[in-house]
Structure formats: structure tokens, C-alpha cells
Motif scaffolding. Structure first.
Motif, PDB file in Angstrom:
ATOM      1  N   ASN A   3      -8.340  -1.569 -34.973  1.00 22.95           N
ATOM      2  CA  ASN A   3      -7.097  -0.824 -34.759  1.00 22.95           C
ATOM      3  C   ASN A   3      -7.429   0.504 -34.082  1.00 22.95           C
ATOM      4  OD1 ASN A   3      -4.293  -0.493 -34.873  1.00 22.95           O
ATOM      5  ND2 ASN A   3      -4.421   0.675 -36.765  1.00 22.95           N
ATOM      6  N   VAL A   4      -6.492   0.985 -33.281  1.00 23.40           N
ATOM      7  CA  VAL A   4      -6.631   2.280 -32.624  1.00 23.40           C
ATOM      8  C   VAL A   4      -5.287   2.994 -32.702  1.00 23.40           C
ATOM      9  CG1 VAL A   4      -7.095   3.510 -30.467  1.00 23.40           C
ATOM     10  CG2 VAL A   4      -8.399   1.445 -31.024  1.00 23.40           C
ATOM     11  N   VAL A   5      -5.312   4.241 -33.180  1.00 28.38           N
ATOM     12  CA  VAL A   5      -4.125   5.087 -33.209  1.00 28.38           C
ATOM     13  C   VAL A   5      -4.475   6.354 -32.433  1.00 28.38           C
ATOM     14  CG1 VAL A   5      -2.526   6.391 -34.657  1.00 28.38           C
ATOM     15  CG2 VAL A   5      -3.389   4.173 -35.438  1.00 28.38           C
ATOM     16  N   VAL A  50      -7.499   2.351 -20.533  1.00 26.87           N
ATOM     17  CA  VAL A  50      -8.843   2.525 -21.083  1.00 26.87           C
ATOM     18  C   VAL A  50      -9.188   1.357 -22.001  1.00 26.87           C
ATOM     19  CG1 VAL A  50      -8.784   5.054 -20.983  1.00 26.87           C
ATOM     20  CG2 VAL A  50      -8.037   3.885 -23.069  1.00 26.87           C
ATOM     21  N   TYR A  51     -10.485   1.245 -22.284  1.00 27.06           N
ATOM     22  CA  TYR A  51     -10.995   0.329 -23.304  1.00 27.06           C
ATOM     23  C   TYR A  51     -11.581   1.168 -24.428  1.00 27.06           C
ATOM     24  CZ  TYR A  51     -11.102  -3.252 -19.601  1.00 27.06           C
ATOM     25  OH  TYR A  51     -10.776  -4.130 -18.597  1.00 27.06           O
ATOM     26  N   VAL A  52     -11.393   0.708 -25.666  1.00 29.57           N
ATOM     27  CA  VAL A  52     -12.067   1.290 -26.822  1.00 29.57           C
ATOM     28  C   VAL A  52     -12.929   0.188 -27.401  1.00 29.57           C
ATOM     29  CG1 VAL A  52     -11.790   2.387 -29.079  1.00 29.57           C
ATOM     30  CG2 VAL A  52     -10.115   2.836 -27.266  1.00 29.57           C
ATOM     31  N   LYS A  84      -7.447  -2.411 -25.482  1.00 27.08           N
ATOM     32  CA  LYS A  84      -7.203  -2.024 -24.089  1.00 27.08           C
ATOM     33  C   LYS A  84      -5.760  -1.558 -23.959  1.00 27.08           C
ATOM     34  CE  LYS A  84      -7.011  -3.701 -19.359  1.00 27.08           C
ATOM     35  NZ  LYS A  84      -7.052  -4.841 -18.459  1.00 27.08           N
ATOM     36  N   GLY A  85      -5.565  -0.569 -23.111  1.00 26.78           N
ATOM     37  CA  GLY A  85      -4.218  -0.109 -22.833  1.00 26.78           C
ATOM     38  C   GLY A  85      -4.199   1.352 -22.480  1.00 26.78           C
ATOM     39  N   GLY A 117       0.671   1.936 -25.395  1.00 22.29           N
ATOM     40  CA  GLY A 117      -0.086   1.476 -26.548  1.00 22.29           C
ATOM     41  C   GLY A 117      -1.341   0.703 -26.166  1.00 22.29           C
ATOM     42  N   LEU A 118      -2.237   0.624 -27.112  1.00 23.65           N
ATOM     43  CA  LEU A 118      -3.471  -0.136 -26.942  1.00 23.65           C
ATOM     44  C   LEU A 118      -3.381  -1.392 -27.790  1.00 23.65           C
ATOM     45  CD1 LEU A 118      -4.464   3.139 -26.825  1.00 23.65           C
ATOM     46  CD2 LEU A 118      -6.526   1.917 -26.210  1.00 23.65           C
TER      47      LEU A 118
END
Length: 161
Positions: free
Chosen positions: A42-44, A112-114, A129-130, A135-136
Motif C-alpha cells: 500500500n502507498v499513501v 512514478v513507481y514505488v 504505479k501512478g 492515485g497509485l
């Protein structure tokens, strides 16, 4: 008979789910189904343009300093390192875990990618990605994409525990 089934069924499931690694040599990178690969789950993102904070949730098969997720990073679509959060220790008893980092200097619509990196197996192919604006989302990325970043500073200087 029922008690034998209750005892044996979990054992049979475990045995059937194990995979053989028949790769030659000791430097092969396991696939994303391996128990030695971490993944971002998850990414916030919070903040304002060019000063975002990323809160990244990672699930990793940490066993101690011998095997642990040692950083997560934000990279551009063309493979440039935009930000790296060093993870200075293993998270054996804290799974999954969230670590924040920033500021990440990107525009709200910049894709971007995380992704996360393990000290033993390298990058995962499971990423987010996003962009901040829309949003990602969970995605996949060839784990060899921008692999030269493994030697770019900042890099971990060791593992505390």
C-alpha cells in the motif's frame, strides 16, 4: 479418522505449496512468489506538490540482518531515482510495516513507481504505479528495470538488528 484428516490436511497443503528452486548458481534472483522477496502492499501520499510524504506499507520475509527489506524507493517512469527510504533494521516481528519518507519532489501528475528492495534478492516485481493526482495502484514491473539503482547512493550502511 476425522482427527487424522485435521492433522494431515495442513501438512499436505504445506508440502504441496512448496516450490523447488532448481536454478544454477547462488546469485539467481527468486521470482515474486518466493519467500525471499518483499513487496509494497500500500502507498499513501500526503502533502503538496514537490514536497510529498510517502507512507509505504511493506510486507517482507525478514529473518534478521541476514535477510530483510533494506529500502523502498520512488522512481520515475524512465528509471531515475527520485527518493529512497533506507530501512536500517529488519522487521521480523512487525509485518507488514509502514515507513514514511520525503520530501519527494514530484509534480502531482508525474507518473512514478514505488518499489521495495531486499538485501538478498534485490527488487520485487510487485510495485505501485501512478501519480498523486489520480492515485497509485498495485502493478508489476520487471525486477531488472533500472537495476543499476542498486549501487546509487544513498545505500544502507549496515543492519542494526
Amino acid at each position: 479418522m476425522k482427527s487424522i484428516f485435521i492433522f494431515c490436511f495442513p501438512l499436505i497443503l504445506y508440502i504441496c505449496s512448496c516450490k523447488d528452486d532448481n536454478s544454477a548458481g547462488g546469485n539467481s534472483i527468486p521470482n515474486s512468489n518466493s519467500d525471499t522477496v518483499a513487496k509494497v502492499i500500500n502507498v499513501v501520499v500526503a502533502g503538496a506538490e514537490n514536497e510529498y510524504t510517502f507512507n509505504v506499507e511493506v510486507k517482507s520475509p525478514d529473518t534478521g540482518c541476514n535477510q530483510y527489506a533494506n529500502w523502498w524507493e520512488v522512481i520515475s517512469e524512465d528509471g531515475k531515482l527520485l527518493y529512497r527510504r533506507i530501512l536500517a533494521h529488519s522487521h521480523v516481528d512487525e509485518q507488514p510495516f509502514v515507513r514514511s519518507g520525503g520530501p519527494v519532489t514530484i509534480k502531482k501528475d508525474q507518473k512514478v513507481y514505488v518499489r521495495v528492495h531486499m538485501n538478498t534478492s534485490g527488487y520485487s516485481d510487485q510495485v505501485f504505479k501512478g501519480d498523486v493526482e489520480t492515485g497509485l495502484q498495485e502493478s508489476t514491473l520487471d525486477k531488472t528495470f533500472a537495476s543499476q539503482l542498486e549501487t546509487v547512493q544513498p545505500l544502507p550502511s549496515g543492519c542494526a538488528f
